[in-house]
Enzyme design. Structure first.
Site, PDB file in Angstrom:
ATOM      1  N   HIS A  46       0.323   7.934   4.002  1.00 59.70           N
ATOM      2  CA  HIS A  46       0.947   7.353   5.184  1.00 59.70           C
ATOM      3  C   HIS A  46       2.340   7.371   4.997  1.00 59.70           C
ATOM      4  O   HIS A  46       3.033   6.928   6.094  1.00 59.70           O
ATOM      5  CB  HIS A  46       0.649   5.644   5.115  1.00 59.70           C
ATOM      6  CG  HIS A  46      -0.787   5.297   4.929  1.00 59.70           C
ATOM      7  ND1 HIS A  46      -1.894   5.536   5.961  1.00 59.70           N
ATOM      8  CD2 HIS A  46      -1.662   4.787   3.615  1.00 59.70           C
ATOM      9  CE1 HIS A  46      -3.042   5.194   5.213  1.00 59.70           C
ATOM     10  NE2 HIS A  46      -2.793   4.686   4.022  1.00 59.70           N
ATOM     11  N   ASP A  90       1.019  -1.023   0.012  1.00 60.33           N
ATOM     12  CA  ASP A  90      -0.014   0.022  -0.037  1.00 60.33           C
ATOM     13  C   ASP A  90       0.779   1.454  -0.248  1.00 60.33           C
ATOM     14  O   ASP A  90       1.419   1.873   0.998  1.00 60.33           O
ATOM     15  CB  ASP A  90      -0.930   0.056   1.272  1.00 60.33           C
ATOM     16  CG  ASP A  90      -2.000   0.976   1.234  1.00 60.33           C
ATOM     17  OD1 ASP A  90      -1.860   2.197   0.584  1.00 60.33           O
ATOM     18  OD2 ASP A  90      -2.948   0.886   1.914  1.00 60.33           O
ATOM     19  N   GLY A 122      -4.885   1.865   7.928  1.00 55.85           N
ATOM     20  CA  GLY A 122      -6.276   1.017   8.576  1.00 55.85           C
ATOM     21  C   GLY A 122      -6.061  -0.686   8.706  1.00 55.85           C
ATOM     22  O   GLY A 122      -6.227  -1.250   9.664  1.00 55.85           O
ATOM     23  N   ILE A 133      -0.989   9.429   8.610  1.00 57.89           N
ATOM     24  CA  ILE A 133      -1.732   8.325   9.459  1.00 57.89           C
ATOM     25  C   ILE A 133      -1.464   7.002   9.135  1.00 57.89           C
ATOM     26  O   ILE A 133      -0.887   6.689   8.104  1.00 57.89           O
ATOM     27  CB  ILE A 133      -3.605   8.476   9.266  1.00 57.89           C
ATOM     28  CG1 ILE A 133      -3.625   8.054   7.760  1.00 57.89           C
ATOM     29  CG2 ILE A 133      -3.604  10.030   9.380  1.00 57.89           C
ATOM     30  CD1 ILE A 133      -4.992   8.122   7.556  1.00 57.89           C
TER      31      ILE A 133
END
Length: 284
Positions: A192, A187, A210, A207
């Protein structure tokens, strides 16, 4: 109309051949914070090739995790990716995932729900090898502003937390470099890693993925309640309720019973802000 549910559901599944080996599994586990302490026998089950087992969450990154996202290009799906959120994830394993393997993976739109102001697209990815089915992934994609097309509202799938103290509560610290390591499993979203990109998206800093929180939580449940034995896990589902930042601490509360563990995850430093809700681990 941006979403044509009938066309999306009728589309032929997309097919891809994927492969992985122990290095992919070890990298995924390290991205979840495995290996601390490095010589702990319980951690070596996730990091040392001679003792390696595969956490079922690996199914979300096998083949670089591209199959589910590929479903967003299915016929009948024409949406603004800026309005897309990953709303929930379910993994069901049909048998333990081998440390090294090859599989045929198919992805399709399994459902399209009309939530009024938004649509929910369920992208299903199934993988199997010569010995039969391996796993089924359902990614729930929330698309803002695309509801109101007259489709079924779909199930709520909400879970009620027991009105008692959790049976176990554990905390897991997120290293500052956690997202940088996890993204190497496939990802590459700059949200991120790149502070400037994160700021444009409305966040003070990058962040955590998830699905990294998802994997960290499953590892915590496995190590705390399942004696570290990943083969006992049958299925794992969650709903993404909020963001978490590298450097923070996950507070993971668990309620057990009848082959099920109900879980909530919060950000400890932010007054227990919700991170994962409607989270359930089914096990033997």
């Amino acid at each position: 109309m941006p979403i044509d549910a009938a066309a999306a559901l009728a589309a032929e599944p997309r097919r891809a051949e994927i492969g992985w080996d122990h290095k992919d599994v070890q990298l995924y586990h390290l991205g979840l914070g495995a290996g601390i302490p490095a010589t702990d026998p319980g951690e070596l089950r996730y990091t040392l090739e001679s003792r390696l087992q595969v956490l079922p969450g690996f199914a979300t990154v096998a083949g670089a995790g591209t199959a589910a996202l590929g479903g967003m290009g299915a016929p009948g799906i024409d949406v603004d990716l800026a309005a897309v959120l990953h709303g929930g994830q379910t993994v069901r394993v049909h048998r333990p995932i081998p440390v090294t393997g090859r599989a045929v993976q198919t992805s399709k739109v399994a459902a399209v729900y009309d939530k009024g102001k938004a649509a929910v697209i369920v992208l299903r990815t199934e993988a199997g090898d010569d010995d039969g089915p391996l796993w089924t992934n359902d990614a729930e994609i929330f698309v803002r502003g695309e509801g109101g097309f007259g489709g079924e509202r779909g199930p709520s799938d909400r879970l009620t937390v027991p009105e008692r103290a959790p049976d176990r509560t554990v905390e897991r610290h997120i290293r500052e470099d956690q997202a940088l390591l996890y993204r190497l499993s496939g990802d590459w979203n700059p949200l991120h890693a790149d502070p400037a990109f994160a700021e444009l998206a409305g966040f003070e800093r990058p962040i955590l993925h998830g699905l990294c929180t998802y994997g960290m939580t499953l590892k915590a449940v496995t190590d705390t309640l399942l004696e570290g034995d990943v083969s006992r896990i049958a299925a794992y589902r969650t709903r993404f309720a909020g963001v978490v930042f590298p450097g923070e601490t996950l507070r993971i509360r668990m309620w057990t019973g009848d082959g099920r563990v109900l879980v909530t995850v919060t950000a400890a430093e932010r007054d227990d802000a919700p991170v994962l809700t409607d989270t359930l681990v089914e096990h033997s």
